[in-house]
Design a protein around this motif. Structure first.
Motif, PDB file in Angstrom:
ATOM      1  N   ILE A 172       0.865  -1.186   0.000  1.00  0.00           N
ATOM      2  CA  ILE A 172       0.000   0.000   0.000  1.00  0.00           C
ATOM      3  C   ILE A 172       0.898   1.231   0.000  1.00  0.00           C
ATOM      4  O   ILE A 172       1.945   1.242   0.657  1.00  0.00           O
ATOM      5  CB  ILE A 172      -0.910   0.029   1.252  1.00  0.00           C
ATOM      6  CG1 ILE A 172      -1.797  -1.226   1.315  1.00  0.00           C
ATOM      7  CG2 ILE A 172      -1.785   1.284   1.277  1.00  0.00           C
ATOM      8  CD1 ILE A 172      -2.549  -1.388   2.629  1.00  0.00           C
ATOM      9  N   LEU A 176      -8.527  -2.401   3.440  1.00  0.00           N
ATOM     10  CA  LEU A 176      -7.858  -2.767   2.187  1.00  0.00           C
ATOM     11  C   LEU A 176      -7.273  -4.172   2.230  1.00  0.00           C
ATOM     12  O   LEU A 176      -6.912  -4.729   1.193  1.00  0.00           O
ATOM     13  CB  LEU A 176      -6.732  -1.778   1.880  1.00  0.00           C
ATOM     14  CG  LEU A 176      -7.153  -0.346   1.534  1.00  0.00           C
ATOM     15  CD1 LEU A 176      -5.926   0.545   1.439  1.00  0.00           C
ATOM     16  CD2 LEU A 176      -7.937  -0.312   0.238  1.00  0.00           C
ATOM     17  N   LYS A 204      -9.279   2.654   7.252  1.00  0.00           N
ATOM     18  CA  LYS A 204      -9.181   2.501   5.798  1.00  0.00           C
ATOM     19  C   LYS A 204      -8.118   1.469   5.444  1.00  0.00           C
ATOM     20  O   LYS A 204      -8.317   0.632   4.547  1.00  0.00           O
ATOM     21  CB  LYS A 204      -8.839   3.854   5.163  1.00  0.00           C
ATOM     22  CG  LYS A 204      -8.656   3.809   3.647  1.00  0.00           C
ATOM     23  CD  LYS A 204      -9.928   3.389   2.924  1.00  0.00           C
ATOM     24  CE  LYS A 204      -9.716   3.370   1.421  1.00  0.00           C
ATOM     25  NZ  LYS A 204     -10.941   2.934   0.698  1.00  0.00           N
ATOM     26  N   LYS A 231      -0.289   6.163  -9.969  1.00  0.00           N
ATOM     27  CA  LYS A 231      -1.356   5.159  -9.951  1.00  0.00           C
ATOM     28  C   LYS A 231      -1.305   4.270 -11.185  1.00  0.00           C
ATOM     29  O   LYS A 231      -1.619   3.081 -11.122  1.00  0.00           O
ATOM     30  CB  LYS A 231      -2.717   5.843  -9.856  1.00  0.00           C
ATOM     31  CG  LYS A 231      -3.015   6.454  -8.497  1.00  0.00           C
ATOM     32  CD  LYS A 231      -4.418   7.053  -8.449  1.00  0.00           C
ATOM     33  CE  LYS A 231      -4.754   7.562  -7.047  1.00  0.00           C
ATOM     34  NZ  LYS A 231      -6.127   8.121  -6.981  1.00  0.00           N
ATOM     35  N   LEU A 264      -3.196   5.667  -1.841  1.00  0.00           N
ATOM     36  CA  LEU A 264      -4.112   6.533  -1.102  1.00  0.00           C
ATOM     37  C   LEU A 264      -3.567   7.961  -1.057  1.00  0.00           C
ATOM     38  O   LEU A 264      -2.420   8.175  -0.661  1.00  0.00           O
ATOM     39  CB  LEU A 264      -4.307   6.025   0.332  1.00  0.00           C
ATOM     40  CG  LEU A 264      -4.877   4.618   0.518  1.00  0.00           C
ATOM     41  CD1 LEU A 264      -5.107   4.352   2.005  1.00  0.00           C
ATOM     42  CD2 LEU A 264      -6.156   4.433  -0.254  1.00  0.00           C
ATOM     43  N   LYS A 278      -1.508  -1.904  -6.935  1.00  0.00           N
ATOM     44  CA  LYS A 278      -1.560  -1.689  -5.487  1.00  0.00           C
ATOM     45  C   LYS A 278      -2.307  -0.398  -5.181  1.00  0.00           C
ATOM     46  O   LYS A 278      -2.313   0.546  -5.985  1.00  0.00           O
ATOM     47  CB  LYS A 278      -0.154  -1.657  -4.894  1.00  0.00           C
ATOM     48  CG  LYS A 278       0.746  -0.553  -5.418  1.00  0.00           C
ATOM     49  CD  LYS A 278       2.157  -0.681  -4.853  1.00  0.00           C
ATOM     50  CE  LYS A 278       2.853  -1.913  -5.370  1.00  0.00           C
ATOM     51  NZ  LYS A 278       4.218  -2.074  -4.889  1.00  0.00           N
ATOM     52  N   PRO A 279      -2.964  -0.324  -4.018  1.00  0.00           N
ATOM     53  CA  PRO A 279      -3.707   0.896  -3.645  1.00  0.00           C
ATOM     54  C   PRO A 279      -2.773   2.083  -3.418  1.00  0.00           C
ATOM     55  O   PRO A 279      -1.769   1.965  -2.711  1.00  0.00           O
ATOM     56  CB  PRO A 279      -4.410   0.502  -2.340  1.00  0.00           C
ATOM     57  CG  PRO A 279      -4.327  -0.984  -2.255  1.00  0.00           C
ATOM     58  CD  PRO A 279      -3.096  -1.371  -2.996  1.00  0.00           C
TER      59      PRO A 279
END
Length: 468
Positions: free
Chosen positions: A303, A388, A384, A334, A343, A340-341
């Protein structure tokens, strides 16, 4: 090293403490302990009922070493499936060492790392994958790693593999039987049922292989990279997560020149936070190396938290990126790490107006507002992060793979099973099918311990602590 020896070791951590437990195991465990223990009840350890405790004195001749509780396990009703004794002494290093040396004089041998658990495996108390889970259980430092180790120690996926291996072995036996009657052209193994079994095994193996991606990071801690320009508050955020001053916080840009890592448990899941060097153009070679390492840490992480100094985006005199250039950079990030996330975390919430907050919400989907310094929004950010993580397998008590050795054997077994299926589809002769089946069975047995060797056992149990 021989399994016929009676072994002794300290089962609790070394050093001073209230209590220390000395474990003795082997055919003569009770015989060796009996002469040094004098119970208050005057009952010999040889007469003591299994799974009972006596209070008495540990003595070397006329010299009293300590007053202790001694528990006796007779026959195969012990952890190692052999006679065992546990001596609970006062936790003085001197006392514990004196008792161990006394037992060595009586005939015990000091145990090697993991030797008690290895004996439990060799004596059939647990399979090899369950034995390995014991080490994972001892090393567990959060609820998720603890739960995975407990699942595996209670059988986990090894029970599934044993059932599948037995079904495959039954068919393999029929295939081998066909070889004995090859001249008569008979078929003992129903090919349609065999195909169904192969499909069932493929599905199970693939699920277990896929579960390793989740299980491995849960076991080691999920790596989370904190990324952003200098002075956006990365180190402050790390400190807020850890609730301690772990990283140096300074107004001077480029303070963090190397990554700083630390781990915490959030809702029972381990997260390994990585505070990286600030991303910017710099002529400083040392800082430049740190920035290069930042991108390596992004690649290694599961992450990414892309932290931004939100008030500076609305300050025309600021040296930080404009809102437009930042959006372009984050979109590129991104795209490059789409697996992968990423944020977007808007820091310094306390310096934003309501209108500015709305602008950022329009520009960035699912943006999170925090003040790392004031610790605002940290709780929501933690929630959060846990959302995930795919812990479905844990919550449903499904089998999950966390061991790299098991993962490699599962991949090898699936490769051989795929070869068997291809052979069936192509109508290969029975002798060729039998070769692939033997290999598949071999890799199944590697996991649970039906197939093993001294070198493998030595490598596995050498990683255990002494006394376990």
């Amino acid at each position: 090293m021989t399994i016929q020896d009676t072994i002794v070791a300290l089962a609790t951590p070394s050093g001073s403490g209230a209590i220390g437990v000395i474990r003795v195991s082997g055919s003569k465990a009770i015989d060796f302990c009996n002469p040094i223990f004098f119970s208050r009840s005057r009952k010999s350890l040889l007469e003591q009922t299994s799974h009972t405790v006596q209070l008495g004195l540990i003595k070397d001749g006329d010299r009293v070493i300590d007053e202790a509780l001694v528990t006796v396990f007779k026959g195969q009703r012990s952890y190692t499936a052999e006679p065992s004794v546990e001596i609970s002494c006062h936790g003085s290093y001197f006392i514990l060492n004196e008792v161990i040396q006394l037992l060595v004089q009586k005939g015990c041998r000091v145990a090697n790392a993991g030797e008690f658990t290895m004996r439990a495996f060799l004596n059939g108390k647990m399979d090899l994958s369950q034995a390995e889970a014991v080490a994972d259980l001892i090393a567990s430092d959060n609820a998720a790693s603890h739960q995975m180790a407990m699942q595996q120690m209670r059988g986990g996926f090894s029970n599934q593999l044993k059932e599948l291996r037995q079904e495959l072995l039954d068919f393999a036996s029929l295939i081998e039987l066909e070889l004995d009657f090859s001249e008569e052209d008979v078929e003992f193994a129903n090919r349609e049922q065999f195909q169904n079994l192969i499909l069932k095994i493929q599905k199970t193996l693939q699920y277990l292989i896929d579960s390793f991606a989740v299980g491995n990071v849960l076991k080691k801690g999920i790596p989370v990279a904190i990324v952003g320009e200098p002075n956006v508050g990365k180190s402050t955020l790390l400190n807020a997560f850890l609730n301690e001053e772990r990283a140096i916080v300074s107004d001077i840009a480029g303070t963090t020149r190397d990554s700083i890592e630390d781990e915490i448990s959030i809702n029972g899941i381990g997260f390994r936070f990585i505070d990286t060097a600030g991303i910017r153009v710099t002529d400083d070679k040392i800082e430049g190396l740190g920035i290069k390492k930042t991108f390596e840490k992004i690649e290694q992480s599961q992450i990414v938290l892309r932290l931004i100094d939100s008030p500076s985006l609305f300050n025309e005199d600021s040296k930080t990126p404009t809102l437009e250039s930042l959006k372009t950079e984050i979109d590129k990030l991104k795209s490059e790490f789409s697996h992968k996330p990423i944020l977007v975390i808007a820091n310094k919430l306390d310096g934003l107006t309501g209108d500015q907050k709305e602008v950022l919400q329009l520009e960035f989907d699912d943006i999170h507002f925090i003040s790392a310094k004031q610790k605002q929004g940290i709780g929501d950010l933690k929630e959060k992060l846990t959302s995930l993580v795919d812990t479905g397998a844990l919550q449903s008590q499904d089998a999950i793979v966390t061991n790299a050795r098991h993962y490699a054997s599962l991949q090898a077994a699936l490769k051989e099973i795929n070869e068997v299926q291809e052979g069936l589809n192509q109508g290969l002769t029975t002798d060729l099918l039998a070769i692939d089946l033997r290999q598949a069975l071999y890799h199944f047995g590697e996991i649970t311990g039906e197939v093993t060797n001294d070198e493998l056992l030595g490598n596995i149990f050498a990683n255990f602590c002494i006394g376990k």
